[in-house]
Structures are given as structure tokens and as C-alpha cells.
Design an enzyme around this catalytic site. Structure first.
Site, PDB file in Angstrom:
ATOM      1  N   ARG A 166      -7.995  14.359  31.982  1.00  9.67           N
ATOM      2  CA  ARG A 166      -8.518  14.448  30.618  1.00  9.67           C
ATOM      3  C   ARG A 166      -7.458  14.267  29.536  1.00  9.67           C
ATOM      4  O   ARG A 166      -7.630  13.476  28.605  1.00  9.67           O
ATOM      5  CB  ARG A 166      -9.195  15.821  30.389  1.00  9.67           C
ATOM      6  N   THR A 167      -6.374  15.011  29.633  1.00  7.57           N
ATOM      7  CA  THR A 167      -5.426  15.038  28.520  1.00  7.57           C
ATOM      8  C   THR A 167      -4.775  13.673  28.328  1.00  7.57           C
ATOM      9  O   THR A 167      -4.765  13.123  27.216  1.00  7.57           O
ATOM     10  CB  THR A 167      -4.353  16.127  28.763  1.00  7.57           C
TER      11      THR A 167
ATOM     12  N   LYS B  82      16.444   9.201  39.437  1.00  6.71           N
ATOM     13  CA  LYS B  82      17.866   8.891  39.708  1.00  6.71           C
ATOM     14  C   LYS B  82      18.785   9.978  39.169  1.00  6.71           C
ATOM     15  O   LYS B  82      20.002   9.843  39.210  1.00  6.71           O
ATOM     16  CB  LYS B  82      18.248   7.563  39.042  1.00  6.71           C
TER      17      LYS B  82
ATOM     18  N   ARG C 273       3.617  16.213  29.256  1.00  8.87           N
ATOM     19  CA  ARG C 273       3.192  17.284  30.180  1.00  8.87           C
ATOM     20  C   ARG C 273       4.271  17.414  31.243  1.00  8.87           C
ATOM     21  O   ARG C 273       4.724  16.418  31.803  1.00  8.87           O
ATOM     22  CB  ARG C 273       1.856  16.979  30.828  1.00  8.87           C
TER      23      ARG C 273
ATOM     24  N   HIS D 212      -1.021  25.104  26.285  1.00 14.01           N
ATOM     25  CA  HIS D 212      -1.725  23.809  26.298  1.00 14.01           C
ATOM     26  C   HIS D 212      -2.510  23.739  24.970  1.00 14.01           C
ATOM     27  O   HIS D 212      -3.730  23.847  24.940  1.00 14.01           O
ATOM     28  CB  HIS D 212      -2.658  23.746  27.500  1.00 14.01           C
TER      29      HIS D 212
END
Ligand code: CP
Length: 290
Positions: free
Chosen positions: A44-45, A73, A94, A122
Site C-alpha cells: 500500500r504505502t 556493497k 521505509r 508510520h
């Protein structure tokens, strides 16, 4: 959520409502680039932010897992963000680490939106949660709202509790003792004067509720042994008001029986759909030229 005043929250909710009702200019953000930096899974986000940008005439770049970037890396998060911020106009991040969005904002020369940092916060989920509560009941003040489930590790619950503290709502936190609301969130709530209480059984408060907000067990953040999970079923709703509405940030796992989906109380898919309008509003408010 602590970065947003009530006035700013209301401005975002009002802009979201205008976009939901009337749409947004399709070229409002023409030439702007959103970078979605998702080091953790999302449906969703990430996709609603990218869709919001595309619907406003802008473009989206990014990645949906850190493993495909030079972090693999050994490059640091802050170096990564510094580079991406020179390629874009706004970053949504996120990451599994609490505080990662704050660190990214410090490293970035462009605005950064927290799309979820570990079990901390959130905030854009909270904005769409508040928008949906207001849409369903016409107000937030005066409502009786329960947050239930994994309140310890669910960042959506932490942000929503702080967001609701701006309103005169009565809050109930329902969980097993080991998955209760973290002390630092409760302390933040106490400073605001919002009324809240803790419970272990839904039945204790269900008849009073206007909103029941469920969260899933955050298995990816906790090694606590699994107990028999709670499943909301049709029979529970017989004790609730006709106007009770069920919300869930999704993904749902087993917390809500699918037989509830067709009932008028089920508002979680409407809630998820509102994410597009709220994220369009946020992008417009941040990036639109005056
Ligand atoms: N509610 C929410 O954050 O969903 P995603 O994890 O799919 O983005």
C-alpha cells in the site's frame, strides 16, 4: 507524528477531502520526481505514493528492497539518501531501523517522508486513518476508539495514538500484557491529557465503541512465542453499536474473519483506498509551487 501540529493535520485532511471529491490537477507536479526508498516490503504505502505522484503529473523512481542497492556493497543509509536526494525532489523511506527516517532527513537536501521506521512510527498511515475516521463518523472529537492487537511493535498503533491525542477522543488499548503499548507512547499521551485505559478483552469495551482498529502480530519484529491469536468474527459484532466501524492498516493476516468483509462495519478497504488521496494531498502541499 510529533512533527505535525493539529492545524497541519487538519490542513492535510481537508486537502485530501478536496482531492477525493473533486480530483487534483493532473499536471500539478509536472517535472517533479518522487524517490521511493523501500528497504522493507510494502504494497500500500509504496504503490499509493507512486500512484499519487503519477496522478499529479510527476514521475517516480526508487527501489522496493535494499538488496538491489549499493547498501549491499556496504554503503551507509545516509550516503545512499544523500545521493538519492540529489536525483529527486522528495524521498519516501521505509526501513527496519527505528529513527532511520530522521537520519535520512538529516542527510537529505530534499524533504523526506517517513513510510515506516521499524516499530517506531508510520505517520502517513495515521493521516489516512484520521481521514477515514472523520469520513465515517463526520468527526473525531467525542468518539470512543479502541486500538487492539500487537500494540508493542505495531508502528501504526504508535502513530495513531499520538495523532488521536490531538482530538477529544476516548482511547482504549486492548492487548495481551506482553504486547502492550510502549511506555514512551503512554507518557506522550499523558502529557496531552487524552483519556485512555488498558484492557485485555474486547468484550470489556465493545458495546461503547465507535471505531475498533485492529493490528496484526508483527512477527518480523518480535521473537515472542506465538499465543492463540484473536480473530474478530461476526458474533463479536452483535455486542457492538450499529454505527461501529472496523479499521485495520492492512495487511490483515488472521485478525479479521473474511466473512466480516461484506458487512457495513468493515471499513478497512475504504481506509486503504483513502491512502491515495491523502498521499496526493501530502505531495501537493510539500511540492506545489506557490
Ligand atoms: N499499511 C501499510 O503500511 O501497508 P504496506 O506495508 O503494504 O505498505
Amino acid at each position: 507524528m510529533a512533527d505535525l501540529s493539529k492545524r497541519q493535520i487538519e490542513e492535510i485532511l481537508d486537502a485530501s477531502l478536496s482531492i477525493k471529491r473533486h480530483g487534483a490537477p493532473p499536471d500539478a507536479l509536472k517535472g517533479k520526481i518522487l524517490a521511493s526508498c523501500f528497504f522493507e516490503p510494502s504494497t500500500r504505502t509504496r504503490l499509493s505514493f507512486e500512484a499519487a505522484m503519477l496522478r499529479l503529473g510527476g514521475s517516480a523512481i526508487g527501489f522496493s528492497e535494499g538488496g538491489s542497492t549499493s547498501v549491499q556493497k556496504g554503503e551507509s543509509l545516509t550516503d545512499t539518501i544523500r545521493i538519492v536526494s540529489n536525483l529527486s525532489d522528495l524521498i519516501v523511506i521505509r526501513h527496519s531501523a527505528e529513527g532511520s527516517a530522521f537520519a535520512a532527513a538529516e542527510a537529505s537536501v530534499k524533504p523526506v517522508i517517513n513510510g515506516g521506521d521499524g516499530s517506531n512510527q508510520h505517520p502517513t498511515q495515521t493521516l489516512l486513518d484520521l481521514f477515514t475516521i472523520r469520513e465515517l463518523h463526520g468527526k473525531i472529537d467525542g468518539l470512543q476508539i479502541a486500538l487492539m492487537g500487537d500494540l508493542r511493535f505495531a508502528r501504526t498503533a504508535h502513530s495513531l495514538a499520538l495523532g488521536l491525542a490531538h482530538y477529544a477522543a476516548r482511547l482504549y488499548f486492548i492487548s495481551s500484557p506482553e504486547l502492550g503499548l510502549p511506555d514512551e507512547i503512554a507518557q506522550g499521551l499523558r502529557k496531552t491529557g487524552v483519556k485512555f485505559s488498558y484492557h485485555e478483552d474486547l468484550e470489556e469495551v465493545l458495546p461503547k465503541l465507535d471505531i475498533l482498529y485492529l493490528t496484526r502480530r508483527q512477527k518480523e519484529r518480535s521473537s515472542l512465542p506465538e499465543k492463540k491469536p484473536f480473530v474478530l468474527q461476526k458474533k463479536h459484532l452483535e455486542q457492538g453499536k450499529e454505527s461501529l466501524r472496523i479499521l485495520h492498516p492492512l495487511p490483515r493476516v488472521t485478525e479479521i474473519d473474511p466473512s466480516i468483509d461484506a458487512l457495513p462495519q468493515a471499513a478497512y478497504f475504504q481506509q486503504a483506498a483513502n491512502g491515495l488521496f491523502v498521499r496526493q494531498a501530502l505531495l501537493s502541499l510539500i511540492l506545489e509551487e506557490p
